[in-house]
Design a protein around this motif. Structure first.
Motif, PDB file in Angstrom:
ATOM      1  N   ASP A 175       1.299  -5.838   2.789  1.00  0.00           N
ATOM      2  CA  ASP A 175       0.567  -5.555   4.028  1.00  0.00           C
ATOM      3  C   ASP A 175      -0.816  -6.201   3.983  1.00  0.00           C
ATOM      4  O   ASP A 175      -1.464  -6.234   2.939  1.00  0.00           O
ATOM      5  CB  ASP A 175       0.423  -4.030   4.150  1.00  0.00           C
ATOM      6  CG  ASP A 175      -0.517  -3.668   5.268  1.00  0.00           C
ATOM      7  OD1 ASP A 175      -0.254  -4.075   6.410  1.00  0.00           O
ATOM      8  OD2 ASP A 175      -1.540  -2.986   4.975  1.00  0.00           O
ATOM      9  N   VAL A 176      -1.247  -6.725   5.105  1.00  0.00           N
ATOM     10  CA  VAL A 176      -2.636  -7.167   5.239  1.00  0.00           C
ATOM     11  C   VAL A 176      -3.454  -5.941   5.629  1.00  0.00           C
ATOM     12  O   VAL A 176      -3.113  -5.236   6.576  1.00  0.00           O
ATOM     13  CB  VAL A 176      -2.771  -8.244   6.341  1.00  0.00           C
ATOM     14  CG1 VAL A 176      -4.228  -8.587   6.595  1.00  0.00           C
ATOM     15  CG2 VAL A 176      -1.976  -9.499   5.971  1.00  0.00           C
ATOM     16  N   ASN A 177      -4.500  -5.634   4.878  1.00  0.00           N
ATOM     17  CA  ASN A 177      -5.367  -4.517   5.256  1.00  0.00           C
ATOM     18  C   ASN A 177      -6.413  -5.014   6.251  1.00  0.00           C
ATOM     19  O   ASN A 177      -7.483  -5.482   5.887  1.00  0.00           O
ATOM     20  CB  ASN A 177      -6.034  -3.921   4.021  1.00  0.00           C
ATOM     21  CG  ASN A 177      -6.879  -2.700   4.360  1.00  0.00           C
ATOM     22  OD1 ASN A 177      -7.017  -2.354   5.543  1.00  0.00           O
ATOM     23  ND2 ASN A 177      -7.431  -2.067   3.351  1.00  0.00           N
ATOM     24  N   GLU A 178      -6.060  -4.893   7.524  1.00  0.00           N
ATOM     25  CA  GLU A 178      -6.926  -5.434   8.573  1.00  0.00           C
ATOM     26  C   GLU A 178      -8.271  -4.700   8.615  1.00  0.00           C
ATOM     27  O   GLU A 178      -9.267  -5.235   9.096  1.00  0.00           O
ATOM     28  CB  GLU A 178      -6.241  -5.329   9.938  1.00  0.00           C
ATOM     29  CG  GLU A 178      -5.011  -6.194  10.112  1.00  0.00           C
ATOM     30  CD  GLU A 178      -3.732  -5.551   9.605  1.00  0.00           C
ATOM     31  OE1 GLU A 178      -3.799  -4.480   8.967  1.00  0.00           O
ATOM     32  OE2 GLU A 178      -2.658  -6.132   9.857  1.00  0.00           O
ATOM     33  N   ASN A 193      -5.436   1.600   8.601  1.00  0.00           N
ATOM     34  CA  ASN A 193      -4.493   0.559   8.197  1.00  0.00           C
ATOM     35  C   ASN A 193      -3.080   1.124   8.205  1.00  0.00           C
ATOM     36  O   ASN A 193      -2.847   2.248   7.796  1.00  0.00           O
ATOM     37  CB  ASN A 193      -4.857   0.054   6.798  1.00  0.00           C
ATOM     38  CG  ASN A 193      -3.946  -1.073   6.384  1.00  0.00           C
ATOM     39  OD1 ASN A 193      -3.638  -1.948   7.198  1.00  0.00           O
ATOM     40  ND2 ASN A 193      -3.516  -1.056   5.142  1.00  0.00           N
ATOM     41  N   THR A 194      -2.105   0.331   8.658  1.00  0.00           N
ATOM     42  CA  THR A 194      -0.696   0.725   8.594  1.00  0.00           C
ATOM     43  C   THR A 194       0.087  -0.446   8.004  1.00  0.00           C
ATOM     44  O   THR A 194      -0.434  -1.564   7.928  1.00  0.00           O
ATOM     45  CB  THR A 194      -0.116   1.063   9.978  1.00  0.00           C
ATOM     46  OG1 THR A 194      -0.162  -0.130  10.774  1.00  0.00           O
ATOM     47  CG2 THR A 194      -0.901   2.157  10.669  1.00  0.00           C
ATOM     48  N   GLY A 196       1.927  -3.472   7.940  1.00  0.00           N
ATOM     49  CA  GLY A 196       2.201  -4.550   8.885  1.00  0.00           C
ATOM     50  C   GLY A 196       1.308  -4.541  10.104  1.00  0.00           C
ATOM     51  O   GLY A 196       1.394  -5.436  10.930  1.00  0.00           O
ATOM     52  N   SER A 197       0.419  -3.515  10.208  1.00  0.00           N
ATOM     53  CA  SER A 197      -0.456  -3.495  11.380  1.00  0.00           C
ATOM     54  C   SER A 197      -1.685  -2.621  11.109  1.00  0.00           C
ATOM     55  O   SER A 197      -2.080  -2.445   9.942  1.00  0.00           O
ATOM     56  CB  SER A 197       0.324  -3.003  12.602  1.00  0.00           C
ATOM     57  OG  SER A 197      -0.453  -3.180  13.758  1.00  0.00           O
TER      58      SER A 197
HETATM   59 CA    CA Z   1      -1.975  -3.431   7.831  1.00  0.00          CA
END
Ligand code: CA
Ligand code: CA
Ligand code: CA
Ligand code: CA
Length: 231
Positions: A175-178, A193-194, A196-197
């Protein structure tokens, strides 16, 4: 009296024919390096390998004894024979393994060469296949090598995953931690953070994905009034 021919064997000489002739000295009858032994009244030849006959004058056909091993083919020659060996074998009778790995660079792309009896194998490094590791493995044929809807791109000796938004890593598994981008949620919104999103929990008075949109409370009040039939 008929003169005796010099090179014809004379077994006995002198008047009474009771003295042995040493043919080994007089006529050297053994051909092709055969060894001559004089005997009473005659002689014998012991032939070296490859020759036969009373005077070692005949070639021996060694091919009759199938001397060539490992499917080598036999060619008879005068006084000897030749073996044409199949790949992987060497020496006169094709019974010695050829170490193909002595030839450097036989296995390509960092493959390792392993010699064995009559042959060899190349153990290929990741991403390569074929007898000499000269063929690329198309990893994109493996199902779902790039996860989370990533797109696979085959390359020579490897592959690449182009990840869809929100995912990263070689196989798009991480996962990218946006939320590491502190300015993602605007106006004091809280980033969550989730996988994938991400989502933004907006502070009061703000809305939309990034809390960038002001809520017009007056419109809201009007809408509520209509719903409840307030004056
Ligand atoms: Ca994420
Ligand atoms: Ca021969
Ligand atoms: Ca070998
Ligand atoms: Ca590849």
């Amino acid at each position: 009296m008929v003169p005796t021919a010099v090179f014809a064997p004379r077994d006995w000489e002198d008047k009474t024919c009771d003295t042995d002739v040493n043919e080994c000295l007089e006529i050297q009858p053994c051909q092709n390096n055969g060894t001559c032994t004089n005997t009473e009244g005659s002689y014998s030849c012991s032939c070296i390998e490859g020759w036969q006959g009373p005077n070692c004058e005949n070639d021996q056909n060694e091919c009759e004894f199938f001397p060539c091993q490992n499917n080598g083919s036999c060619v008879n020659t005068f006084g000897s024979y030749l073996c044409n060996c199949t790949d992987g074998w060497q020496d006169q009778n094709c019974d010695t393994d050829r170490n193909e790995c002595e030839k450097l660079g036989l296995c390509l792309n960092n493959g390792t060469c392993h010699n064995n009896e009559g042959s060899y194998i190349c153990l290929c490094s990741d991403g390569w296949k074929g007898q000499h590791c000269d063929r690329d493995v198309d990893e994109c044929n493996f199902a779902d090598i790039c996860e989370n809807n990533g797109t696979c791109q085959n390359t020579a000796g490897s592959y690449k995953c182009d990840c869809s938004e929100g995912w990263q890593g070689k196989h798009c598994k991480e996962d990218v931690n946006e939320c590491e981008n502190l300015e993602l949620c605007e106006n004091n919104g809280t980033c969550i953070n989730t996988n994938g999103s991400y989502t933004c929990n907006c502070s009061s008075g703000w809305q939309d994905k990034h809390c960038q949109k002001d809520i017009n409370e007056c419109d809201m009040f009007l809408a509520m009034s209509k719903q409840w039939n307030l004056p």
